[in-house]
Motif scaffolding. Structure first.
Motif, PDB file in Angstrom:
ATOM      1  N   PHE A  32       0.846  -1.189   0.000  1.00 33.04           N
ATOM      2  CA  PHE A  32       0.000   0.000   0.000  1.00 33.04           C
ATOM      3  C   PHE A  32       0.885   1.242   0.000  1.00 33.04           C
ATOM      4  CE2 PHE A  32      -3.042   3.136   1.367  1.00 33.04           C
ATOM      5  CZ  PHE A  32      -4.217   2.702   0.770  1.00 33.04           C
ATOM      6  N   GLU A  33       0.482   2.237  -0.760  1.00 34.93           N
ATOM      7  CA  GLU A  33       1.296   3.454  -0.884  1.00 34.93           C
ATOM      8  C   GLU A  33       1.603   4.059   0.486  1.00 34.93           C
ATOM      9  OE1 GLU A  33       1.244   7.822  -3.008  1.00 34.93           O
ATOM     10  OE2 GLU A  33      -0.256   6.349  -3.594  1.00 34.93           O
ATOM     11  N   GLY A  34       2.874   4.257   0.756  1.00 34.80           N
ATOM     12  CA  GLY A  34       3.315   4.850   2.009  1.00 34.80           C
ATOM     13  C   GLY A  34       3.751   3.862   3.057  1.00 34.80           C
ATOM     14  N   CYS A  35       3.409   2.570   2.899  1.00 33.48           N
ATOM     15  CA  CYS A  35       3.839   1.552   3.857  1.00 33.48           C
ATOM     16  C   CYS A  35       5.243   1.099   3.497  1.00 33.48           C
ATOM     17  CB  CYS A  35       2.885   0.368   3.873  1.00 33.48           C
ATOM     18  SG  CYS A  35       3.324  -0.876   5.124  1.00 33.48           S
ATOM     19  N   GLU A  36       6.170   1.250   4.441  1.00 34.67           N
ATOM     20  CA  GLU A  36       7.570   0.917   4.198  1.00 34.67           C
ATOM     21  C   GLU A  36       8.017  -0.355   4.900  1.00 34.67           C
ATOM     22  OE1 GLU A  36       9.529   2.502   2.086  1.00 34.67           O
ATOM     23  OE2 GLU A  36       7.876   3.860   1.588  1.00 34.67           O
ATOM     24  N   PHE A  37       7.196  -0.873   5.827  1.00 33.06           N
ATOM     25  CA  PHE A  37       7.632  -2.010   6.646  1.00 33.06           C
ATOM     26  C   PHE A  37       6.408  -2.588   7.327  1.00 33.06           C
ATOM     27  CE2 PHE A  37       9.234  -3.616  10.754  1.00 33.06           C
ATOM     28  CZ  PHE A  37      10.322  -4.380  10.355  1.00 33.06           C
ATOM     29  N   THR A  52       0.829  -6.016  15.298  1.00 31.84           N
ATOM     30  CA  THR A  52       1.388  -5.607  14.008  1.00 31.84           C
ATOM     31  C   THR A  52       2.246  -4.376  14.278  1.00 31.84           C
ATOM     32  OG1 THR A  52      -0.550  -4.265  13.438  1.00 31.84           O
ATOM     33  CG2 THR A  52      -0.457  -6.521  12.559  1.00 31.84           C
ATOM     34  N   TYR A  53       3.309  -4.290  13.517  1.00 30.52           N
ATOM     35  CA  TYR A  53       4.279  -3.213  13.645  1.00 30.52           C
ATOM     36  C   TYR A  53       4.558  -2.743  12.231  1.00 30.52           C
ATOM     37  CZ  TYR A  53       8.696  -1.120  15.303  1.00 30.52           C
ATOM     38  OH  TYR A  53       9.703  -0.266  15.623  1.00 30.52           O
ATOM     39  N   SER A  54       4.219  -1.492  11.939  1.00 30.88           N
ATOM     40  CA  SER A  54       4.375  -1.005  10.568  1.00 30.88           C
ATOM     41  C   SER A  54       4.960   0.395  10.551  1.00 30.88           C
ATOM     42  CB  SER A  54       3.037  -1.039   9.819  1.00 30.88           C
ATOM     43  OG  SER A  54       2.042  -0.293  10.502  1.00 30.88           O
ATOM     44  N   TYR A  55       5.707   0.667   9.474  1.00 34.20           N
ATOM     45  CA  TYR A  55       6.267   1.997   9.237  1.00 34.20           C
ATOM     46  C   TYR A  55       5.527   2.621   8.078  1.00 34.20           C
ATOM     47  CZ  TYR A  55      10.671   0.584  11.640  1.00 34.20           C
ATOM     48  OH  TYR A  55      11.623   0.158  12.522  1.00 34.20           O
ATOM     49  N   TRP A  56       5.199   3.885   8.229  1.00 36.96           N
ATOM     50  CA  TRP A  56       4.504   4.659   7.198  1.00 36.96           C
ATOM     51  C   TRP A  56       5.299   5.926   6.937  1.00 36.96           C
ATOM     52  CZ3 TRP A  56       0.289   2.506   4.907  1.00 36.96           C
ATOM     53  CH2 TRP A  56      -0.207   1.344   5.529  1.00 36.96           C
ATOM     54  N   ASN A  64      -4.811   7.213   4.855  1.00 37.04           N
ATOM     55  CA  ASN A  64      -5.302   6.754   3.550  1.00 37.04           C
ATOM     56  C   ASN A  64      -5.540   5.249   3.566  1.00 37.04           C
ATOM     57  OD1 ASN A  64      -5.274   9.308   2.437  1.00 37.04           O
ATOM     58  ND2 ASN A  64      -3.244   9.068   1.534  1.00 37.04           N
ATOM     59  N   TYR A  65      -4.628   4.500   4.178  1.00 30.22           N
ATOM     60  CA  TYR A  65      -4.815   3.050   4.299  1.00 30.22           C
ATOM     61  C   TYR A  65      -6.049   2.747   5.150  1.00 30.22           C
ATOM     62  CZ  TYR A  65      -4.357  -1.652   6.100  1.00 30.22           C
ATOM     63  OH  TYR A  65      -4.624  -2.940   6.488  1.00 30.22           O
ATOM     64  N   ARG A  66      -6.175   3.423   6.278  1.00 30.44           N
ATOM     65  CA  ARG A  66      -7.281   3.154   7.200  1.00 30.44           C
ATOM     66  C   ARG A  66      -8.648   3.470   6.584  1.00 30.44           C
ATOM     67  NH1 ARG A  66      -7.216   5.902  12.104  1.00 30.44           N
ATOM     68  NH2 ARG A  66      -8.508   4.262  12.931  1.00 30.44           N
ATOM     69  N   HIS A  67      -8.670   4.299   5.548  1.00 29.98           N
ATOM     70  CA  HIS A  67      -9.931   4.623   4.868  1.00 29.98           C
ATOM     71  C   HIS A  67     -10.076   3.897   3.524  1.00 29.98           C
ATOM     72  CE1 HIS A  67      -9.635   7.935   7.800  1.00 29.98           C
ATOM     73  NE2 HIS A  67     -10.943   7.745   7.862  1.00 29.98           N
ATOM     74  N   SER A  68      -9.174   2.981   3.252  1.00 33.28           N
ATOM     75  CA  SER A  68      -9.177   2.283   1.963  1.00 33.28           C
ATOM     76  C   SER A  68     -10.108   1.068   1.982  1.00 33.28           C
ATOM     77  CB  SER A  68      -7.764   1.818   1.614  1.00 33.28           C
ATOM     78  OG  SER A  68      -7.367   0.747   2.472  1.00 33.28           O
TER      79      SER A  68
END
Length: 98
Positions: A32-37, A52-56, A64-68
């Motif tokens: 997803f656009e903007g997710c790096e990890f 879950t552990y994520s980098y944005w 944007n992801y949360r509203h996708s």
């Protein structure tokens, strides 16, 4: 870098279903656009607890992801599997050592 940590507790009988569902969507979330990890962790002692552990790149990317449609589909399948209210933290990385 914007870091998101989510703690989820699952009905023990639903863990295999969650892991199977996560296997299907993990690459889509990571792409997803903007997710790096993206990583998934499991508590060693309370094995129904996952993180879950994520980098944005930015908070806007996460939003944007949360509203996708992708998130809405993932959440619709995951939410009924919980046996506790999920918790989420948005944090800034202060120190990182390699």
């Amino acid at each position: 870098m914007f870091v998101r940590i989510v703690k989820m507790g699952f009905d023990p009988l639903k863990i295999d279903e969650f892991l199977s569902d996560f296997e299907v969507v993990k690459h889509k979330i990571r792409a997803f656009e903007g997710c790096e990890f993206l990583e998934l962790y499991r508590d060693k002692h309370n094995t129904n607890i996952f993180f879950t552990y994520s980098y944005w790149n930015t908070e806007a990317d996460l939003e944007n992801y949360r509203h996708s449609d992708l998130f809405k589909g993932v959440w619709a399948k995951t939410k009924p599997l919980f046996n506790m209210k999920p918790e989420a933290w948005s944090v800034d990385k202060v120190v990182s050592l390699n």
